[in-house]
Design a protein around this motif. Structure first.
Motif, PDB file in Angstrom:
ATOM      1  N   TYR A  17       0.818  -1.213   0.000  1.00  0.00           N
ATOM      2  CA  TYR A  17       0.000   0.000   0.000  1.00  0.00           C
ATOM      3  C   TYR A  17       0.854   1.267   0.000  1.00  0.00           C
ATOM      4  O   TYR A  17       0.457   2.300   0.537  1.00  0.00           O
ATOM      5  CB  TYR A  17      -0.982  -0.003   1.184  1.00  0.00           C
ATOM      6  CG  TYR A  17      -1.972  -1.137   1.114  1.00  0.00           C
ATOM      7  CD1 TYR A  17      -3.064  -1.096   0.258  1.00  0.00           C
ATOM      8  CD2 TYR A  17      -1.791  -2.277   1.895  1.00  0.00           C
ATOM      9  CE1 TYR A  17      -3.963  -2.150   0.181  1.00  0.00           C
ATOM     10  CE2 TYR A  17      -2.687  -3.345   1.819  1.00  0.00           C
ATOM     11  CZ  TYR A  17      -3.765  -3.276   0.959  1.00  0.00           C
ATOM     12  OH  TYR A  17      -4.642  -4.321   0.879  1.00  0.00           O
ATOM     13  N   MET A  18       2.029   1.157  -0.596  1.00  0.00           N
ATOM     14  CA  MET A  18       2.920   2.303  -0.787  1.00  0.00           C
ATOM     15  C   MET A  18       2.970   2.666  -2.263  1.00  0.00           C
ATOM     16  O   MET A  18       2.768   1.798  -3.131  1.00  0.00           O
ATOM     17  CB  MET A  18       4.328   1.960  -0.292  1.00  0.00           C
ATOM     18  CG  MET A  18       4.449   1.802   1.208  1.00  0.00           C
ATOM     19  SD  MET A  18       4.327   3.365   2.096  1.00  0.00           S
ATOM     20  CE  MET A  18       5.967   4.044   1.791  1.00  0.00           C
ATOM     21  N   PRO A  19       3.263   3.930  -2.580  1.00  0.00           N
ATOM     22  CA  PRO A  19       3.468   4.291  -3.984  1.00  0.00           C
ATOM     23  C   PRO A  19       4.581   3.446  -4.595  1.00  0.00           C
ATOM     24  O   PRO A  19       5.587   3.154  -3.934  1.00  0.00           O
ATOM     25  CB  PRO A  19       3.863   5.770  -3.911  1.00  0.00           C
ATOM     26  CG  PRO A  19       3.286   6.256  -2.618  1.00  0.00           C
ATOM     27  CD  PRO A  19       3.376   5.093  -1.676  1.00  0.00           C
ATOM     28  N   ALA A  20       4.413   3.051  -5.839  1.00  0.00           N
ATOM     29  CA  ALA A  20       5.351   2.121  -6.471  1.00  0.00           C
ATOM     30  C   ALA A  20       6.795   2.614  -6.499  1.00  0.00           C
ATOM     31  O   ALA A  20       7.717   1.824  -6.220  1.00  0.00           O
ATOM     32  CB  ALA A  20       4.877   1.787  -7.887  1.00  0.00           C
ATOM     33  N   PRO A  21       7.086   3.875  -6.824  1.00  0.00           N
ATOM     34  CA  PRO A  21       8.496   4.284  -6.924  1.00  0.00           C
ATOM     35  C   PRO A  21       9.274   4.113  -5.618  1.00  0.00           C
ATOM     36  O   PRO A  21      10.388   3.579  -5.616  1.00  0.00           O
ATOM     37  CB  PRO A  21       8.417   5.761  -7.342  1.00  0.00           C
ATOM     38  CG  PRO A  21       7.100   5.873  -8.053  1.00  0.00           C
ATOM     39  CD  PRO A  21       6.185   4.955  -7.300  1.00  0.00           C
ATOM     40  N   ILE A  22       8.699   4.536  -4.494  1.00  0.00           N
ATOM     41  CA  ILE A  22       9.422   4.414  -3.232  1.00  0.00           C
ATOM     42  C   ILE A  22       9.443   2.966  -2.760  1.00  0.00           C
ATOM     43  O   ILE A  22      10.436   2.494  -2.181  1.00  0.00           O
ATOM     44  CB  ILE A  22       8.816   5.351  -2.140  1.00  0.00           C
ATOM     45  CG1 ILE A  22       9.691   5.378  -0.885  1.00  0.00           C
ATOM     46  CG2 ILE A  22       7.395   4.956  -1.795  1.00  0.00           C
ATOM     47  CD1 ILE A  22      11.052   6.005  -1.094  1.00  0.00           C
ATOM     48  N   HIS A  23       8.376   2.224  -3.019  1.00  0.00           N
ATOM     49  CA  HIS A  23       8.342   0.805  -2.650  1.00  0.00           C
ATOM     50  C   HIS A  23       9.502   0.049  -3.289  1.00  0.00           C
ATOM     51  O   HIS A  23      10.250  -0.660  -2.604  1.00  0.00           O
ATOM     52  CB  HIS A  23       7.009   0.187  -3.090  1.00  0.00           C
ATOM     53  CG  HIS A  23       6.959  -1.301  -2.972  1.00  0.00           C
ATOM     54  ND1 HIS A  23       6.574  -1.945  -1.824  1.00  0.00           N
ATOM     55  CD2 HIS A  23       7.271  -2.283  -3.874  1.00  0.00           C
ATOM     56  CE1 HIS A  23       6.639  -3.253  -2.012  1.00  0.00           C
ATOM     57  NE2 HIS A  23       7.056  -3.491  -3.245  1.00  0.00           N
ATOM     58  N   TYR A  24       9.677   0.218  -4.594  1.00  0.00           N
ATOM     59  CA  TYR A  24      10.720  -0.537  -5.293  1.00  0.00           C
ATOM     60  C   TYR A  24      12.122   0.004  -4.998  1.00  0.00           C
ATOM     61  O   TYR A  24      13.089  -0.765  -4.969  1.00  0.00           O
ATOM     62  CB  TYR A  24      10.440  -0.555  -6.788  1.00  0.00           C
ATOM     63  CG  TYR A  24       9.240  -1.402  -7.132  1.00  0.00           C
ATOM     64  CD1 TYR A  24       9.274  -2.776  -6.954  1.00  0.00           C
ATOM     65  CD2 TYR A  24       8.060  -0.827  -7.601  1.00  0.00           C
ATOM     66  CE1 TYR A  24       8.167  -3.566  -7.235  1.00  0.00           C
ATOM     67  CE2 TYR A  24       6.956  -1.602  -7.882  1.00  0.00           C
ATOM     68  CZ  TYR A  24       7.006  -2.977  -7.699  1.00  0.00           C
ATOM     69  OH  TYR A  24       5.909  -3.755  -7.979  1.00  0.00           O
ATOM     70  N   ALA A  25      12.224   1.310  -4.747  1.00  0.00           N
ATOM     71  CA  ALA A  25      13.533   1.867  -4.369  1.00  0.00           C
ATOM     72  C   ALA A  25      14.020   1.235  -3.070  1.00  0.00           C
ATOM     73  O   ALA A  25      15.204   0.892  -2.932  1.00  0.00           O
ATOM     74  CB  ALA A  25      13.439   3.389  -4.236  1.00  0.00           C
ATOM     75  N   HIS A  26      13.104   1.063  -2.093  1.00  0.00           N
ATOM     76  CA  HIS A  26      13.465   0.402  -0.837  1.00  0.00           C
ATOM     77  C   HIS A  26      13.837  -1.064  -1.066  1.00  0.00           C
ATOM     78  O   HIS A  26      14.852  -1.550  -0.552  1.00  0.00           O
ATOM     79  CB  HIS A  26      12.292   0.447   0.148  1.00  0.00           C
ATOM     80  CG  HIS A  26      11.997   1.784   0.725  1.00  0.00           C
ATOM     81  ND1 HIS A  26      12.969   2.725   1.018  1.00  0.00           N
ATOM     82  CD2 HIS A  26      10.800   2.347   1.103  1.00  0.00           C
ATOM     83  CE1 HIS A  26      12.393   3.792   1.543  1.00  0.00           C
ATOM     84  NE2 HIS A  26      11.086   3.590   1.600  1.00  0.00           N
ATOM     85  N   GLU A  27      13.015  -1.768  -1.817  1.00  0.00           N
ATOM     86  CA  GLU A  27      13.188  -3.215  -1.957  1.00  0.00           C
ATOM     87  C   GLU A  27      14.486  -3.571  -2.690  1.00  0.00           C
ATOM     88  O   GLU A  27      15.114  -4.590  -2.384  1.00  0.00           O
ATOM     89  CB  GLU A  27      11.985  -3.820  -2.674  1.00  0.00           C
ATOM     90  CG  GLU A  27      10.666  -3.699  -1.918  1.00  0.00           C
ATOM     91  CD  GLU A  27      10.722  -4.309  -0.532  1.00  0.00           C
ATOM     92  OE1 GLU A  27      11.225  -5.438  -0.389  1.00  0.00           O
ATOM     93  OE2 GLU A  27      10.263  -3.644   0.416  1.00  0.00           O
TER      94      GLU A  27
END
Length: 370
Positions: free
Chosen positions: A141-151
């Motif tokens: 439930y996070m915006p995709a850009p920040i989600h994938y940057a973290h992962e």
């Protein structure tokens, strides 16, 4: 006062970019040290404990400043031990920043009695505005850009531990995602900079690229561009390469710029500071709205005045039934003490661990439960 607004993003096709930083980034080193002080103060204190700790890190040097109440255990020697243990845990054993070589200067002092007047009874620790956001871009439930940057960086950190001697602790990522009809479609650009041992630049790039491919999978197209250590070698990193300060990564800590931010940092602050606790509550509210199917996205703002228990105002902006959502929000206790009790924040001793890779998203923390 409770109000609602209208969503102002009229674009449906656009590219949005967010960045993340790893545990060894100078600013994140500072955040983790500040929160390590908080963790120890809470573990050895009670609900009257108050902490506001700021940290500066540079070449073999750490300075701490701020205010603490009920912290007699935090002597200079104990503070120094906490700092060294955290630096060692992060992985710094370099000539320019080594857990056993850093000079530690402790300037922490007692909390102002004027501030205590308004906060001893669990009024808000300061005035301010806090935002919480959630959307159905990703399972977190996070915006995709920040989600994938973290992962991506989480995977890179695993490889750093598995492939000892290649990667250093310092790293950053940046992901640009093309949205089509308001939904994430594909990745246009990925940037990863990772510190590496002398002469291991090629190996570091291979590990970074592997982390990217493992995480982004179907979002990568033939047109996706990759920039890995774009300046060349990255051997000097961490606080030896760049000074770090607590609270300089507040956009990384939240929603990557996709949603508003109130401006207050989280790390080093005890739960009475609404910069932290109310931001956690706002995220919990927004996430529960989206997870329950009431809306596809939700933005919540809470505002407070120092010493006052109830919020000054509550604002919500969604693509759902705002009045229904507001009615549900009003059933929750939004006072600082109510939030503290809901998430048991005075008995949560992992602030230092959980301040890396954002404070929200794929995390086993109370404010992410729904």
């Amino acid at each position: 006062m409770v109000t609602h607004g209208e969503h102002r993003l009229t674009q449906t096709d656009y590219i949005f970019t967010s960045e993340s930083v790893g545990a060894g980034h100078p600013d994140k080193v500072a955040d983790q040290i500040s929160d390590a002080i908080l963790d120890v103060a809470l573990r050895n204190g009670n609900e009257s404990t108050r902490v506001a700790c700021e940290t500066l890190v540079t070449t073999n040097h750490v300075t701490l400043a701020g205010e603490i109440k009920n912290s007699a255990i935090l002597t200079d020697e104990f503070v120094e031990a906490i700092v060294r243990d955290k630096i060692k845990e992060i992985g710094y054993e370099q000539d320019g920043f080594h857990w056993n070589k850093v000079k530690v200067v402790n300037l922490l002092h007692s909390q102002s009695s004027d501030i205590a007047l308004g906060t001893d009874n669990f009024g808000a620790g300061d005035q301010g505005i806090m935002f919480g956001y959630a959307c159905n871009d990703t399972p977190s439930y996070m915006p995709a850009p920040i989600h994938y940057a973290h992962e991506i960086l989480k995977k890179l950190d695993i490889k750093r531990n598995d492939c000892s001697g290649i990667l250093g602790p310092d790293c950053k990522s940046q992901v640009s995602i093309q949205y089509v009809d308001g939904k994430p479609s594909h990745v246009t650009n990925v940037v990863v900079s990772t510190q590496h041992a002398k002469g291991r630049m090629h190996d570091a790039k291979l590990l970074a690229m592997l982390s990217i491919e493992e995480e982004l999978t179907d979002l990568i197209t033939d047109d996706t561009k990759f920039f890995i250590n774009p300046t060349g070698k990255f051997e000097i990193g961490g606080p030896d390469g760049d000074t770090g300060l607590t609270g300089r990564k507040i956009i990384v800590d939240t929603y990557g710029g996709y949603a508003p931010h109130g401006g207050g940092a989280f790390s080093g602050k005890d739960p009475t500071k609404v910069d932290r606790s109310a931001a956690y509550m706002a995220r919990w509210l927004a996430k529960n709205v989206v997870a329950s199917g009431k809306a596809n996205w939700c933005n919540v703002q809470l505002s407070y005045a120092i010493g006052i228990k109830d919020p000054m105002a509550v604002y919500v902006d969604t693509d759902g039934n705002d009045q229904e959502i507001l009615s549900w929000i009003s059933t929750n206790d939004l006072t600082p003490y109510g939030i503290i009790k809901k998430f048991d924040l005075f008995n949560f001793y992992n602030y230092s661990k959980e301040c890396v890779y954002g404070h929200f998203g794929n995390k086993d923390v109370p404010w992410e439960k729904y």
